[in-house]
Write a protein that holds these residues in place. Structure first.
Motif, PDB file in Angstrom:
ATOM      1  N   ILE A   1       0.671  -1.152  -0.035  1.00 19.64           N
ATOM      2  CA  ILE A   1       0.131   0.257   0.125  1.00 19.64           C
ATOM      3  C   ILE A   1       1.294   1.712   0.268  1.00 19.64           C
ATOM      4  O   ILE A   1       2.218   1.346   0.772  1.00 19.64           O
ATOM      5  N   THR A   2       0.573   2.141  -1.196  1.00 20.58           N
ATOM      6  CA  THR A   2       1.545   3.885  -0.617  1.00 20.58           C
ATOM      7  C   THR A   2       1.390   4.567  -0.431  1.00 20.58           C
ATOM      8  O   THR A   2      -0.106   4.972  -0.816  1.00 20.58           O
ATOM      9  N   ASP A   3       1.979   4.588   0.546  1.00 24.99           N
ATOM     10  CA  ASP A   3       1.158   5.907   1.212  1.00 24.99           C
ATOM     11  C   ASP A   3       0.106   5.962   2.154  1.00 24.99           C
ATOM     12  O   ASP A   3       0.047   4.464   2.493  1.00 24.99           O
ATOM     13  N   ASN A   4      -1.052   6.936   2.416  1.00 27.98           N
ATOM     14  CA  ASN A   4      -2.185   6.541   2.357  1.00 27.98           C
ATOM     15  C   ASN A   4      -2.974   6.937   1.504  1.00 27.98           C
ATOM     16  O   ASN A   4      -3.383   8.013   1.581  1.00 27.98           O
ATOM     17  N   PRO A   5      -3.887   5.459   1.101  1.00 27.67           N
ATOM     18  CA  PRO A   5      -4.841   5.805  -0.187  1.00 27.67           C
ATOM     19  C   PRO A   5      -5.816   6.164   0.027  1.00 27.67           C
ATOM     20  O   PRO A   5      -6.728   6.613  -0.885  1.00 27.67           O
ATOM     21  N   LEU A   6      -5.827   6.386   1.803  1.00 28.86           N
ATOM     22  CA  LEU A   6      -8.349   6.821   2.017  1.00 28.86           C
ATOM     23  C   LEU A   6      -7.610   8.379   2.573  1.00 28.86           C
ATOM     24  O   LEU A   6      -8.721   9.327   3.053  1.00 28.86           O
ATOM     25  N   SER A   7      -6.968   9.413   1.900  1.00 31.74           N
ATOM     26  CA  SER A   7      -6.778  11.036   2.487  1.00 31.74           C
ATOM     27  C   SER A   7      -8.130  11.616   1.396  1.00 31.74           C
ATOM     28  O   SER A   7      -8.594  11.135   1.018  1.00 31.74           O
ATOM     29  N   GLY A   8      -8.735  12.067   2.829  1.00 26.78           N
ATOM     30  CA  GLY A   8      -9.461  12.684   2.423  1.00 26.78           C
ATOM     31  C   GLY A   8     -10.900  12.105   2.493  1.00 26.78           C
ATOM     32  O   GLY A   8     -12.141  13.244   2.075  1.00 26.78           O
ATOM     33  N   CYS A   9     -11.137  11.103   3.177  1.00 27.45           N
ATOM     34  CA  CYS A   9     -12.246   9.917   2.689  1.00 27.45           C
ATOM     35  C   CYS A   9     -13.257  10.609   4.382  1.00 27.45           C
ATOM     36  O   CYS A   9     -13.179   9.917   5.523  1.00 27.45           O
ATOM     37  N   VAL A  10     -13.628  11.647   4.478  1.00 30.01           N
ATOM     38  CA  VAL A  10     -14.324  12.512   5.717  1.00 30.01           C
ATOM     39  C   VAL A  10     -15.544  11.276   6.415  1.00 30.01           C
ATOM     40  O   VAL A  10     -15.254  11.729   7.630  1.00 30.01           O
ATOM     41  N   LYS A  11     -16.385  10.541   5.223  1.00 32.15           N
ATOM     42  CA  LYS A  11     -17.304   9.847   5.749  1.00 32.15           C
ATOM     43  C   LYS A  11     -17.205   8.463   6.552  1.00 32.15           C
ATOM     44  O   LYS A  11     -17.545   7.868   7.144  1.00 32.15           O
ATOM     45  N   LEU A  12     -15.998   8.086   5.987  1.00 33.51           N
ATOM     46  CA  LEU A  12     -15.687   7.049   6.518  1.00 33.51           C
ATOM     47  C   LEU A  12     -14.959   6.654   8.017  1.00 33.51           C
ATOM     48  O   LEU A  12     -14.149   7.255   8.498  1.00 33.51           O
ATOM     49  N   THR A  13     -15.792   5.643   7.747  1.00 31.55           N
ATOM     50  CA  THR A  13     -15.897   5.158   9.624  1.00 31.55           C
ATOM     51  C   THR A  13     -15.563   3.900  10.165  1.00 31.55           C
ATOM     52  O   THR A  13     -15.235   3.019  10.871  1.00 31.55           O
ATOM     53  N   LYS A  14     -15.263   3.047   8.685  1.00 27.97           N
ATOM     54  CA  LYS A  14     -14.685   1.323   9.029  1.00 27.97           C
ATOM     55  C   LYS A  14     -14.037   0.572   8.191  1.00 27.97           C
ATOM     56  O   LYS A  14     -14.170   0.997   6.815  1.00 27.97           O
ATOM     57  N   ILE A  15     -13.241   0.859   8.553  1.00 27.23           N
ATOM     58  CA  ILE A  15     -10.872   0.473   7.898  1.00 27.23           C
ATOM     59  C   ILE A  15     -11.281  -1.520   8.242  1.00 27.23           C
ATOM     60  O   ILE A  15     -11.133  -1.602   9.919  1.00 27.23           O
ATOM     61  N   VAL A  16     -11.000  -2.633   7.005  1.00 29.19           N
ATOM     62  CA  VAL A  16     -10.848  -3.886   8.312  1.00 29.19           C
ATOM     63  C   VAL A  16      -9.033  -4.237   7.082  1.00 29.19           C
ATOM     64  O   VAL A  16     -10.086  -4.149   5.690  1.00 29.19           O
TER      65      VAL A  16
END
Length: 270
Positions: free
Chosen positions: A65-80
């Motif tokens: 996984i390169t860097d953080n692929p989820l930057s700016g995902c403001v409503k993200l509440t679940k990462i598994v």
């Protein structure tokens, strides 16, 4: 979106092994993502600013996984991260991606709870998560990388004694940030660390800080009080269009010549 295990092109079947850089960047319809176990790589900014994304599952096959692929995902509440992944995990249902080998959290969300086994917070790990308003950082964390909390909704934060550096842009454009407690172990505050923190009114710099970057408090219009416990003059190179009261240790006021500190009222700590 359910990413397919394979695609057919001109009569030939190809296995899907990678989600490329910026693949879903800015997709404002995306709500959730399920990635198949054929994928081994997720590129930088793959899901950057997918503002409606609420959940994502990283399969056990992903090893890069390169860097953080989820930057700016403001409503993200679940990462598994699926059980059995040899490189990453989301231990203790923490709602984050942690690199197992060095216990560095590389990607978080507004519902992340930092496990006490995490030793570092990666570059831009929470960047752009405006719904992140509070976070508890355990003493196990020794390093917080550049822009880790930039453009978040944090209102207050305590940095643990295990941390010695406030990295570049750590709180960049954190417009809701009102108070930050810095540890006595701190020795360095890097460039633009608090730039754009428009709600910050006061800050205390511990006595061991001797290394100051540039424009640390640039564009902090409400910052009116700085307390520097160090005897070495602080390099506070920022444009202040308002007056700032600077408290310094007793006997060190003479180290702050008036022509260089014209926007400051220098007072000694009793």
């Amino acid at each position: 979106i359910l990413v397919p295990e394979s695609v057919t092109y001109q009569g030939a079947k190809y296995q899907v092994t990678s989600i490329d850089e910026s693949a879903f960047c800015g997709n404002n319809l995306l709500l959730s993502v399920k990635i198949p176990n054929t994928v081994v790589e997720i590129g930088a900014n793959a899901f950057l600013s997918c503002e409606k994304l609420v959940s994502i599952t990283i399969p056990k096959s992903v090893t890069s996984i390169t860097d953080n692929p989820l930057s700016g995902c403001v409503k993200l509440t679940k990462i598994v991260v699926e059980q059995g992944n040899s490189v990453y995990d989301s231990r203790e249902n923490c709602n984050a991606i942690i690199r197992t080998s060095d216990n560095e959290l590389i990607s978080g969300c507004s519902k992340t709870v930092l496990p006490e086994t995490v030793t570092a917070i990666g570059k831009e790990a929470f960047s752009g998560i405006s719904m992140l308003t509070a976070l508890t950082i355990p003493n196990s964390v020794k390093h917080i990388a550049e822009y880790a909390f930039s453009e978040t909704g944090l209102t207050t934060l305590t940095i643990p004694e295990s941390v010695t550096t406030i990295s570049e842009g750590l709180f960049f454009e954190c417009k809701q940030l009102k108070t930050v407690t810095l540890p006595e172990t701190l020795t360095k505050i890097d460039n633009v660390a608090f730039k754009g923190c428009s709600s910050l009114t006061a800050i205390t710099i511990p006595c061991n800080v001797t290394n100051f970057g540039t424009m640390i408090f640039e564009s902090c219009p409400r910052l009116s009080t700085i307390t520097n416990h160090g005897k070495t003059p602080a390099s506070l190179s920022f444009t202040a269009d308002h007056h700032v009261t600077l408290f310094v240790p007793k006997g060190s006021k003479s180290e702050y010549p008036s022509d260089e500190w014209s926007n400051f009222t220098i007072k000694e700590i009793e």
